[in-house]
Scaffold this active site. Sequence first.
Site, PDB file in Angstrom:
ATOM      1  N   ASP A 165     -24.189   3.886  10.645  1.00 37.41           N
ATOM      2  CA  ASP A 165     -23.472   5.020  10.038  1.00 37.41           C
ATOM      3  C   ASP A 165     -24.041   6.324  10.598  1.00 37.41           C
ATOM      4  O   ASP A 165     -23.917   6.562  11.798  1.00 37.41           O
ATOM      5  CB  ASP A 165     -23.585   4.889   8.512  1.00 37.41           C
ATOM      6  CG  ASP A 165     -22.551   5.707   7.765  1.00 37.41           C
ATOM      7  OD1 ASP A 165     -22.175   6.775   8.269  1.00 37.41           O
ATOM      8  OD2 ASP A 165     -22.132   5.308   6.669  1.00 37.41           O
TER       9      ASP A 165
ATOM     10  N   ARG B  50      -9.003  11.766   7.991  1.00 39.88           N
ATOM     11  CA  ARG B  50      -9.772  12.891   7.464  1.00 39.88           C
ATOM     12  C   ARG B  50     -11.032  13.051   8.289  1.00 39.88           C
ATOM     13  O   ARG B  50     -11.481  12.106   8.944  1.00 39.88           O
ATOM     14  CB  ARG B  50     -10.147  12.660   5.990  1.00 39.88           C
ATOM     15  CG  ARG B  50     -11.110  11.509   5.780  1.00 39.88           C
ATOM     16  CD  ARG B  50     -11.754  11.580   4.406  1.00 39.88           C
ATOM     17  NE  ARG B  50     -12.604  10.431   4.142  1.00 39.88           N
ATOM     18  CZ  ARG B  50     -13.869  10.317   4.549  1.00 39.88           C
ATOM     19  NH1 ARG B  50     -14.431  11.279   5.250  1.00 39.88           N
ATOM     20  NH2 ARG B  50     -14.581   9.246   4.260  1.00 39.88           N
TER      21      ARG B  50
END
Length: 335
Positions: free
Chosen positions: A238, A135
């Site tokens: 991140d 995804r």
Amino acid sequence: MYTNTFFKFQLLWTLFLITIHLTYQQSEKQLIIKTVAGPFTLTEGPHWDESTNLLYFVDIPEQKFYCWNPKNNKLTHTSFNSPVGVAIPIANKKNAFVVGCGTNVLELTWDTSANNTNPITKVIASVDTDRDDTRINDGKIDAKGRFWFGTMGEKKEEIIYKRGSLYRMGSDGIPKKMVSPVCISNGLTWNHKNDTFYYIDSPTRQVVSYDYDYNTGDINNKHVIFDLNNHNIPGFPDGMTIDEGGNLWIAIYDGGRVIQVDPSNGNLLKTINLPATKITSVAFGGQNKDILYVTSAKQKLTNAELQEQPLAGSVFSIEGLDVKGTSMLAYKMTN
Ligand SMILES: *[C@@H]1O[C@H](CO)[C@@H](O)[C@H](O)[C@H]1NC(C)=O
Ligand SMILES: *[C@@H]1O[C@H](CO)[C@@H](O)[C@H](O)[C@H]1NC(C)=O
């Protein structure tokens, strides 16, 4: 005489220590950390829109895209039928956004002044069409208005390694594969000279740079510029942004912190601890772009951990950093 000098020295030393202590306390005190929204499940992709003074962010697994207005503290959202990794305004188009949803890139039409659980969307492109276990995750717009976004391998909440890719989509709406394979495509940003691209594939625990061609959008010549292993930092890099001075700000997932790194020498300049362990991304915002907005997650925390960090999943603001960010850009579409 001797004792007198010694006493003076002692006194001066004590005063010195007190000054250091107060200065330290002062500089720590100046940081104001607030919760501005949430907690939600997994907030990501903060984007400050300086033309409207609104903050956007997504909640990936809850398939929601949020808009927060700091002026009146109003929060609105719209929702999708697949996990939403990134959503960014489209330039020169009212209420229009480019969205990475599942493995589709959508054009969303949404008037952010009200909630809309059934918004108008149009598929611009689809990626990773040869597989069903990825995804779209984080994304950002480059200086020429191109949309860069990556995918990650994930099935039934399990991470699948080396299934994702990084894509670049220009105004023609056709995605081009730029880096492959990647595990969890995350933080991306560019330097101010527009000749370097910084990128994070989280499980590598590294931040890398590429030479970036502003005109063609091509990247090459990969270098590791920061490695968490060399700094004893737990967790994974991140989301990422850059400040006016050209230093990187990196969210550390499972590390409970945001770090500031000088990409020219890999020095760790600053560490800011937050009241949640899963820190997901960062973006500068506010009228002066001097507030750092930080997203976080509460997914996969145990009940005990949740009790220890009830704010996990919130969007935080950090004020008093004495640092400014730069403009976050919108996607340029042909029509
Ligand atoms: C709209 O959604 C927000 C959360 O995004 C919620 O707080 C608010 O109550 C909703 N407003 C209405 C009118 O339903
Ligand atoms: C880099 O691109 C941005 C956005 O288009 C532009 O504002 C800036 O002037 C460029 N920087 C340089 C050094 O050309």
